[in-house]
Design a protein around this motif. Structure first.
Motif, PDB file in Angstrom:
ATOM      1  N   VAL A   1      25.669 -12.130 -56.917  1.00  0.00           N
ATOM      2  CA  VAL A   1      25.016 -12.584 -55.900  1.00  0.00           C
ATOM      3  C   VAL A   1      25.932 -13.086 -55.486  1.00  0.00           C
ATOM      4  CG1 VAL A   1      23.741 -14.349 -54.736  1.00  0.00           C
ATOM      5  CG2 VAL A   1      22.609 -13.207 -57.190  1.00  0.00           C
ATOM      6  N   MET A   2      27.306 -13.850 -56.043  1.00  0.00           N
ATOM      7  CA  MET A   2      27.774 -14.490 -55.147  1.00  0.00           C
ATOM      8  C   MET A   2      29.038 -13.429 -54.823  1.00  0.00           C
ATOM      9  SD  MET A   2      29.146 -17.781 -54.927  1.00  0.00           S
ATOM     10  CE  MET A   2      26.542 -18.181 -54.789  1.00  0.00           C
ATOM     11  N   THR A   3      29.450 -12.011 -54.754  1.00  0.00           N
ATOM     12  CA  THR A   3      29.498 -11.071 -54.570  1.00  0.00           C
ATOM     13  C   THR A   3      29.351 -10.833 -53.381  1.00  0.00           C
ATOM     14  OG1 THR A   3      30.752 -10.333 -56.692  1.00  0.00           O
ATOM     15  CG2 THR A   3      30.485  -9.023 -54.351  1.00  0.00           C
ATOM     16  N   LEU A   4      28.073 -10.122 -53.387  1.00  0.00           N
ATOM     17  CA  LEU A   4      27.273 -10.419 -52.097  1.00  0.00           C
ATOM     18  C   LEU A   4      26.708 -10.816 -50.754  1.00  0.00           C
ATOM     19  CD1 LEU A   4      23.619  -8.568 -52.917  1.00  0.00           C
ATOM     20  CD2 LEU A   4      25.719  -7.891 -51.529  1.00  0.00           C
ATOM     21  N   GLY A   5      26.972 -12.814 -51.000  1.00  0.00           N
ATOM     22  CA  GLY A   5      27.040 -13.472 -50.609  1.00  0.00           C
ATOM     23  C   GLY A   5      28.292 -13.369 -49.524  1.00  0.00           C
ATOM     24  N   VAL A   6      29.284 -13.356 -50.280  1.00  0.00           N
ATOM     25  CA  VAL A   6      30.640 -13.050 -49.921  1.00  0.00           C
ATOM     26  C   VAL A   6      31.012 -11.719 -48.459  1.00  0.00           C
ATOM     27  CG1 VAL A   6      33.556 -13.026 -49.831  1.00  0.00           C
ATOM     28  CG2 VAL A   6      32.298 -14.007 -52.067  1.00  0.00           C
ATOM     29  N   VAL A   7      29.973 -10.992 -49.091  1.00  0.00           N
ATOM     30  CA  VAL A   7      30.128 -10.486 -48.060  1.00  0.00           C
ATOM     31  C   VAL A   7      29.295  -9.954 -47.228  1.00  0.00           C
ATOM     32  CG1 VAL A   7      30.088  -7.183 -47.919  1.00  0.00           C
ATOM     33  CG2 VAL A   7      31.426  -8.324 -49.947  1.00  0.00           C
ATOM     34  N   PHE A   8      28.825 -10.716 -47.269  1.00  0.00           N
ATOM     35  CA  PHE A   8      27.234 -11.085 -46.190  1.00  0.00           C
ATOM     36  C   PHE A   8      28.874 -12.209 -45.147  1.00  0.00           C
ATOM     37  CE2 PHE A   8      24.196  -8.291 -46.353  1.00  0.00           C
ATOM     38  CZ  PHE A   8      23.667  -8.628 -47.315  1.00  0.00           C
ATOM     39  N   SER A   9      29.272 -13.013 -45.515  1.00  0.00           N
ATOM     40  CA  SER A   9      29.606 -13.816 -45.107  1.00  0.00           C
ATOM     41  C   SER A   9      30.678 -13.364 -44.412  1.00  0.00           C
ATOM     42  CB  SER A   9      30.624 -14.834 -45.469  1.00  0.00           C
ATOM     43  OG  SER A   9      29.320 -15.542 -46.826  1.00  0.00           O
ATOM     44  N   THR A  10      31.209 -12.548 -44.273  1.00  0.00           N
ATOM     45  CA  THR A  10      32.433 -11.305 -43.732  1.00  0.00           C
ATOM     46  C   THR A  10      31.863 -10.828 -42.203  1.00  0.00           C
ATOM     47  OG1 THR A  10      33.161 -10.768 -44.994  1.00  0.00           O
ATOM     48  CG2 THR A  10      34.049  -9.633 -43.388  1.00  0.00           C
ATOM     49  N   ILE A  11      30.831 -10.051 -42.740  1.00  0.00           N
ATOM     50  CA  ILE A  11      29.493 -10.303 -41.496  1.00  0.00           C
ATOM     51  C   ILE A  11      29.210 -11.148 -40.548  1.00  0.00           C
ATOM     52  CG2 ILE A  11      27.790  -8.422 -40.976  1.00  0.00           C
ATOM     53  CD1 ILE A  11      27.311  -7.587 -43.518  1.00  0.00           C
ATOM     54  N   MET A  12      29.031 -12.059 -41.494  1.00  0.00           N
ATOM     55  CA  MET A  12      28.148 -13.370 -40.139  1.00  0.00           C
ATOM     56  C   MET A  12      29.536 -13.756 -38.983  1.00  0.00           C
ATOM     57  SD  MET A  12      25.420 -14.024 -41.274  1.00  0.00           S
ATOM     58  CE  MET A  12      23.953 -13.234 -42.319  1.00  0.00           C
ATOM     59  N   LEU A  13      30.758 -13.231 -40.101  1.00  0.00           N
ATOM     60  CA  LEU A  13      31.879 -13.896 -39.024  1.00  0.00           C
ATOM     61  C   LEU A  13      31.921 -13.193 -38.049  1.00  0.00           C
ATOM     62  CD1 LEU A  13      34.434 -14.764 -41.699  1.00  0.00           C
ATOM     63  CD2 LEU A  13      33.677 -16.041 -39.501  1.00  0.00           C
ATOM     64  N   SER A  14      31.356 -12.001 -37.946  1.00  0.00           N
ATOM     65  CA  SER A  14      31.461 -11.228 -36.939  1.00  0.00           C
ATOM     66  C   SER A  14      30.987 -12.133 -35.344  1.00  0.00           C
ATOM     67  CB  SER A  14      31.275 -10.140 -36.838  1.00  0.00           C
ATOM     68  OG  SER A  14      30.067  -9.466 -36.807  1.00  0.00           O
ATOM     69  N   ILE A  15      29.398 -12.284 -36.013  1.00  0.00           N
ATOM     70  CA  ILE A  15      28.766 -13.213 -35.073  1.00  0.00           C
ATOM     71  C   ILE A  15      29.449 -14.700 -34.416  1.00  0.00           C
ATOM     72  CG2 ILE A  15      26.990 -14.552 -35.118  1.00  0.00           C
ATOM     73  CD1 ILE A  15      25.774 -12.614 -36.367  1.00  0.00           C
ATOM     74  N   THR A  16      30.413 -15.664 -35.431  1.00  0.00           N
ATOM     75  CA  THR A  16      30.796 -16.341 -34.972  1.00  0.00           C
ATOM     76  C   THR A  16      31.447 -16.500 -34.651  1.00  0.00           C
ATOM     77  OG1 THR A  16      30.720 -16.949 -37.076  1.00  0.00           O
ATOM     78  CG2 THR A  16      32.357 -18.577 -35.685  1.00  0.00           C
ATOM     79  N   ALA A  17      32.834 -14.614 -34.351  1.00  0.00           N
ATOM     80  CA  ALA A  17      33.802 -15.140 -33.905  1.00  0.00           C
ATOM     81  C   ALA A  17      33.527 -14.030 -32.580  1.00  0.00           C
ATOM     82  CB  ALA A  17      34.218 -13.479 -33.870  1.00  0.00           C
ATOM     83  N   LEU A  18      31.804 -14.061 -32.448  1.00  0.00           N
ATOM     84  CA  LEU A  18      31.357 -13.588 -31.021  1.00  0.00           C
ATOM     85  C   LEU A  18      30.614 -14.992 -29.967  1.00  0.00           C
ATOM     86  CD1 LEU A  18      31.103 -11.051 -28.106  1.00  0.00           C
ATOM     87  CD2 LEU A  18      28.554 -10.940 -29.563  1.00  0.00           C
ATOM     88  N   THR A  19      29.813 -14.828 -30.998  1.00  0.00           N
ATOM     89  CA  THR A  19      28.597 -16.306 -30.367  1.00  0.00           C
ATOM     90  C   THR A  19      29.247 -17.554 -30.815  1.00  0.00           C
ATOM     91  OG1 THR A  19      26.751 -14.890 -31.365  1.00  0.00           O
ATOM     92  CG2 THR A  19      26.196 -16.704 -30.307  1.00  0.00           C
TER      93      THR A  19
END
Lengths: 252, 431, 641
Positions: free
Chosen positions: C351-369
């Motif tokens: 679960v934590m690994t998935l969480g970290v992986v999703f966080s990376t994808i979420m970071l793309s939203i941070t970068a843009l929005t």
């Protein structure tokens, strides 16, 4: 050849003709004023000169170039700067940051790869120039506060400083004294004078504060209902009967 | 410290990191999957003196409905019978853990890992529209049984689908062309979604029609999942004179086509659906399903009179799950459980995963006592089987009715593999 | 010719539903400036109520219609206005879009919770029976299609007359320019806005009960697609003209049918165009109709009379708060990562690994929005691009997934750059729509291509050598997350970040100092897409195989609203979002599986409060508690010892 030459500018909004076959010019280093009652079309004219609006007819020639449909940021690079009637400050940035980003934009040497290598911060040279401008404007001690915390007077000075960093040939000032008290107004006039002395920037000033107008500009245009009703040296225009009627609404 | 110097230090650290990553990336490759029946750890997980624990991974929730979960009912019902006579070699069979993959690929793998590494079950029963867990289960050499609806079932020799573990999506088979001829038409249509599995199924249909002399009036593999505009297809069906429309879609798409056909007044055009053979769907869409054909690869529920084991199955389900509507996955669960038990028995008292798997892989004619055409497990992990048989059911007056059965069985069989005509062959005896 | 007429007639009834929905959209847009993306959900709500009343409770059809269309529809509209949209009437376009997005993601979740996820077959007809057929221009249409046509025309005509010839109609048109001025003229601006929403809700109800029987089952997804076509129709009418809106709806409906009829089937054109036709129309109209582009944010001349927005809850500069934050992080993060392993063992590490992986994808939203305020609704699709790139490289050329992550990021960045190019001149809502169009095309056309998505069996993405163990892969994920986080921070501090901060403050003023909005946004869009691609490749490796259905557009929407909830301006917000996305469903599943369905509603919550809390509701609560701690500390210091 004037620095700025606008000829035959017209603009309609629906059924209202905001500007009607307007022509004006500003020479390099000149200080020109634009006055008129509310709704006369002053801001509309500014917007046309800046590139926010496209005039229906007429041309704007700046520094020998027909500005045509050039977007705002390119006009800025050719040397037109502007301040706004309702301040358009960058929220959450400090005054110093405003000037720094304007300086960076002027140099046009920022790049993504530099950012990624952590070389995106301000260089000593940039910091120096910003300090000098802050000094000129007299706002060095409030430069590191977020701009929302500044008084209106200081805010307007930050806006002015931001515009100045790009070293414009022509500065369009839209009612800079609006919202300022008398002291702040005087201070602003003083700054404008110093700027003109040191940098030979041409100024086109829209103002309601007639004292400021008298102090700051050598030539005056008067606008009413989208039409120029007077233009010429300041004192002469101020004495004109038609101008007084338009402003005061009564025969003199 | 001057700002410039600080800046340079930080940038070189970053650069070092970038270089480091590139070096590592260049040097490394990818880890290969193991797989095979290596006698690794976990061989006797879930086995005690008194019982054998198995788990299930099914799609309980999710977009594509609730047809997969009933696999566990079939498994449990068969286990109940076996346990009533003392289990296998004195061990009772228990389905201890049922996990929901929620039709979500990430959860599929995660729940499979939970079953194997946390719950430590001996074997897994699985049914879902998505099955990435299959790759993992094959890697870990866990005996897995379930519905062969996904490509991952051929990931390894420990995975046993209900009708083999191989799927020949684009191969040419004579059944549908034969059905077209039975209906009396020489032109057919095939409709599918853009989704890969649907589109590939349709390509197979087109290959089949082409190989066996049926004209393809319409082959549409560009329907969007969730679309509602099928009038273009209906118009083309009308213009081409197709008499049979075979789809590779779910009930929402199938009913849409049926509705469109009815609306256009094309009452003589018949449909063949790949799914929907259950009373719930029939109850929901009775009028739209009238006349629809289903080509089943197992004995129909309505043919219990011809196949005793079907009666046995139906009685067991009525006994243990009287309130559950009958679904094909229940039958597949029953069949899977039978295969599992057969393997367990052959493996003997000292049961291990490897022994069970090896025992099953020696079987050449598993038909679950006549419920399905026999499976040859020496071949059907990676290839088609020796029998190509279908049992046909049609909806008549709101009921499922077996049709076209021959020789006292509900099936009709073709030459396999590599049939060249739609001529049927006599149905062999399924024991 | 007759063939053409046949298709046109088919398209007519769909077109009329689109027009009907579009008039509802135009109505609320004209009075509150909101593109009501929840319209589809409203329509679904009424349709579901009608279904329940008639099929499950066996009400009389007309009673059911009365309930669904005249009561529930307007009630939903009223509620939306009162609770949400009234408060953001003067907010910038982007804020309105975000609120509407939250509804789009959250409402189906809530509806499924109340109405259940069971199949709802054969939705009941609304006015005339669909079992009766009529001859129409040489074709057959059924009663339901006829009622759609009649209703749509009647509504459009009635509404047009209402808006043009009644005083309240005029008031509605004034309200969107300046509610304050309208109020100064003695008109209750709120009441005018509410009237518009109530009417729009009625129209949504009509659209819902009319559309439902054209499908064979009642599914909320169909109503989302209705929304897109309605937006295209509304755009065709320039968001002003009702007759043109009607025409626009018909054009989209008929166009869709004619395309389906005439395009060579299974061609690239068919596969690409058929599903995305309404979108392409919408994007095309937005690009080429100049009238639409001039609709900059209308600034209320009297906006200065509004009180200033409240200051952020806690000042950033306070060193004590920073220390508290750091301590909490140092203690809290290991606690969250390691403690639950005592209970859940390996599962928690997964679960934590998935969480970290999703966080990376979420970071793309941070970068843009977070940096540029732009909304992109295709980030997860870009992650898919990265995943499939890495997978195909690994499968075909046996290239290490570590390279795959880098190359996947580069490919995704290139794709992102391409998408953003035409849309950047438009900005705001239009960029969002263009990205949504891409997401849909990716789902229906790009990913199903065999050489991209691997067809049926999907694409395998093995773990890189040396990282196949669970702990090793977790460590790798954390490193990738850290690198991406570092990139975001560096970009924010650097030139691009400064330019974007300026653009966020005032786009016009930024332009006056020579900052090209398009250039800065383009750069950050490409960077953001690259991060999404890297995250996607990592995600693919963590789940071992990916297939073409996995990166659907709805998840892109959900990610967007989730990051808005947790805080879009900070790396921390992205990490919170990623962990939440992995942990919350896991916990819900284990302990409250009845509420599984509500998970997206939960994620969407923050986007509904975005107007008041643009820093994110979670971030807001955090700052509030930090401020409370500060006050407590101050009190302790002041208290005499």
């Amino acid at each position: 050849m004037a620095l700025l030459e606008a000829t035959g500018i017209s603009k309609r909004f629906g059924g209202i003709e905001a500007l009607s076959e307007l022509s004006l010019f500003v020479d390099a280093g000149d200080a020109v004023g634009l006055v008129g009652p509310n709704g006369a079309g002053k801001t509309t004219l500014f917007n046309c000169l800046l590139g926010l609006l496209r005039p229906d007819t007429g041309r704007v020639i700046f520094d020998g170039r027909d500005l045509g449909g050039m977007p705002i940021h390119r006009r800025a690079r050719f040397g037109i700067g502007r301040t706004f009637q309702r301040m358009e400050l960058f929220t959450e940035m400090t005054g110093r940051e405003h000037l720094l980003v304007a300086e960076r934009a002027r140099r046009r040497d920022g790049a993504l790869w530099k950012d990624l290598l952590n070389r995106g911060g301000p260089s000593a040279d940039e910091i120096g120039r910003v300090d000098a401008t802050l000094d000129l404007l007299g706002i060095t001690d409030v430069a590191d506060l977020p701009v929302e915390a500044l008084s209106m007077g200081h805010g307007r000075l930050v806006e002015l400083g931001r515009a100045l960093m790009t070293e414009p040939k022509l500065l369009l000032l839209d009612e800079p004294s609006s919202g300022l008290d008398r002291t702040e107004s005087l201070a602003l006039s003083g700054v404008l004078a110093r700027v003109q002395d040191e940098r030979t920037t041409a100024i086109l000033l829209v103002e309601h504060d007639l004292d400021m107008v008298l102090r700051s500009v050598s030539r005056l245009y008067v606008l009413d209902f989208g039409v120029l009703i007077a233009d010429g040296p300041t004192a002469q225009v101020m004495a004109d009967a038609g101008v007084r009627r338009a402003y005061l609404g009564q025969a003199v | 410290m001057s700002q410039v110097a600080t800046v340079r230090r930080r940038s070189s650290r970053f650069a070092a990191l970038v270089v480091g990553v590139a070096v590592v990336a260049a040097a490394c490759g990818n880890s290969k999957t193991t797989g095979g029946t290596a006698a690794g750890p976990g061989q006797t997980d879930g086995v005690t003196a008194k019982e054998i624990d198995v788990g299930a991974l099914v799609a309980k929730t999710g977009l594509l409905g609730n047809q997969y979960f009933p696999l566990t009912y079939g498994v449990q019902a068969y286990f109940n019978e076996i346990n009533a006579t003392g289990g296998v070699n004195g061990r009772l069979l228990k389905l201890t853990k049922v996990h929901d993959d929620a039709t979500n690929p990430t959860r599929s793998t995660a729940q499979a890992k939970a079953l194997v590494e946390v719950d430590k079950v001996f074997a897994v029963f699985a049914s879902s529209p998505i099955f990435p867990a299959g790759t993992y289960l094959a890697q870990k050499a866990v005996p897995t049984f379930g519905t062969n609806f996904n490509a991952e079932w051929n990931s390894g020799p420990t995975l046993f689908g209900h009708n083999g573990s191989h799927n020949d999506y684009t191969g040419a088979f004579p059944f549908l062309p034969w059905l077209a001829k039975q209906i009396g038409t020489t032109t057919a249509a095939s409709i599918a979604y853009t989704v890969a599995s649907s589109a590939d199924c349709s390509k197979g249909m087109v290959n089949s029609f082409n190989k066996f002399g049926i004209k393809v009036g319409l082959a549409d593999q560009s329907l969007q999942f969730g679309a509602s505009d099928v009038s273009g297809d209906i118009q083309r069906i009308k213009e081409s004179g197709a008499g049979l429309v075979a789809t590779c879609m779910d009930p929402s798409g199938n009913t849409l086509i049926a509705k469109g056909l009815r609306q256009a007044g094309l009452t003589n055009v018949k449909m063949a659906w790949p799914n929907g053979y259950d009373n719930e769907t029939l109850a929901s869409y009775k009028d739209l399903m009238e006349g629809v054909y289903f080509g089943l690869q197992h004995v129909p529920f309505e043919s219990a009179d011809q196949v005793p084991e079907m009666k046995h199955f139906l009685d067991a389900m009525k006994r243990d799950y009287p309130n559950e509507p009958l679904r094909e996955t229940m039958l597949f669960g029953w069949i899977n459980a039978k295969l599992f038990v057969q393997g367990l028995k052959a493996a003997g008292k000292d049961v291990t995963r490897k022994k069970v798997v090896d025992a099953i892989n020696k079987i050449t004619n598993f038909s679950a006592d006549g419920l399905i055409p026999p499976i040859d497990w020496t071949k059907q992990h990676t290839g088609n089987g020796p029998y190509d048989c279908n049992a046909v059911v049609q909806v008549q007056h709101g009921k499922f009715v077996p049709v076209f059965g021959t020789g006292g069985t509900p099936f009709v069989c073709f030459n396999s593999p590599n049939a060249t005509t739609t001529d049927t062959v006599p149905v062999p005896k399924f024991s | 010719m007759s063939r053409f007429i046949t298709f046109a007639v088919f398209g007519l009834s769909y077109g009329c539903v689109y027009s009907l929905a579009a008039t509802g959209l135009v109505l609320t847009f004209r009075t509150s400036g909101v593109f009501n993306m929840a319209f589809g959900a409203q329509a679904y709500g009424s349709a579901a109520v009608y279904y329940a009343a008639v099929k499950e409770s066996h009400w009389n059809r007309w009673a059911g219609l009365l309930l669904a269309v005249v009561v529930v529809g307007p009630l939903l509209g009223f509620a939306l206005d009162r609770v949400l949209f009234r408060h953001i009437r003067t907010a910038p376009q982007v804020v309105k879009l975000i609120t509407a997005l939250g509804l789009l993601v959250g409402i189906p979740s809530v509806a499924q919770f109340f109405f259940g996820t069971d199949n709802k077959p054969n939705p009941p007809d609304a006015f005339w029976s669909s079992h009766t057929f009529y001859r129409f221009l040489g074709s057959r249409i059924d009663g339901n299609q006829l009622s759609i046509i009649v209703t749509a025309v009647a509504v459009v005509v009635a509404l047009g007359l209402f808006l043009r010839f009644t005083s309240i109609g005029l008031q509605m048109r004034a309200v969107v320019e300046s509610p304050r001025m309208v109020q100064l003229a003695g008109i209750n601006a709120d009441r005018v806005g509410t009237t518009a929403w109530v009417l729009s809700g009625l129209i949504a109800g009509l659209a819902g009960v009319l559309l439902a029987p054209t499908h064979t089952a009642l599914v909320d997804r169909d109503f989302t697609l209705l929304l897109v076509a309605a937006m295209a129709a509304a755009a065709f009418g320039r968001l002003i003209s009702l007759p043109l809106t009607l025409l626009g709806g018909l054009a989209v409906g008929v166009g869709q049918e004619v395309l389906a009829g005439y395009l060579p089937l299974n061609s690239v054109w068919a596969k690409g165009l058929r599903p995305s036709f309404p979108f392409l129309v919408l994007v095309g109209l937005l690009l080429f109709l100049p009238g639409l582009r001039q609709r900059r944010d209308t600034t209320d001349p009297l906006a200065a009379c509004d009180p200033p927005t409240p200051a952020l809850a806690a000042s950033h500069g306070d060193p004590r708060l920073r220390r508290i934050n750091r301590v909490t992080a140092l203690v809290g993060i290991p606690a969250i990562v390691f403690l639950p392993m005592l209970a859940y063992h390996h599962t928690w590490l997964n679960v934590m690994t998935l969480g970290v992986v999703f966080s990376t994808i979420m970071l793309s939203i941070t970068a843009l929005t977070g940096l540029s305020g732009q909304i992109s609704l295709c980030q997860f699709s870009l992650a898919g691009v990265g995943a499939f790139t890495a997978g195909q490289l690994a499968t075909r050329y046996d290239l290490s997934v570590l390279w795959g992550i880098l190359i996947g990021a580069a490919v995704a960045a290139a794709v992102g750059a391409l998408i953003s190019l035409p849309a950047l001149r438009l900005g705001g809502v239009y960029l969002a729509l263009a990205t949504l169009a891409f997401a849909l095309m990716a789902d229906n056309f790009l990913f199903p291509l065999h050489w991209v998505g691997g067809g049926q069996s999907g694409v395998q993405i093995p773990k890189p050598v040396g990282f196949s163990g669970e702990w090793a892969f977790f460590f790798l994920s954390v490193v990738v997350l850290a690198i991406c986080g570092g990139i975001v921070v560096l970009v924010r501090k650097g030139t691009t970040g400064q330019y974007l901060a300026a653009l966020r403050g005032s786009e016009t003023a930024a332009a006056t100092i020579g900052i090209s909005p398009a250039r800065a946004k383009f750069t950050v869009f490409a960077v953001s897409a690259g991060i999404a691609g890297a995250g996607g490749a990592l995600y693919g490796s963590s789940v071992t195989s990916v297939n073409s259905d996995q990166f659907n557009f709805f998840l892109s929407l959900a990610f967007m609203v989730l990051v808005l909830t947790t805080g879009v301006r900070t790396v921390e917000g992205a990490v919170n979002a990623g962990i939440a996305f992995a942990v919350i469903p896991f916990l819900l599943d284990k302990y409250a599986s009845n509420f599984n369905v509500l998970v997206f509603a939960l994620f969407a919550y923050g986007s509904l409060t975005y107007a008041k809390h643009p820093e994110g509701i979670v971030e807001f609560q955090k700052r509030r508690s930090l401020a409370a701690i500060t006050r407590w500390l101050d009190r302790k210091q002041v208290a005499p010892t």
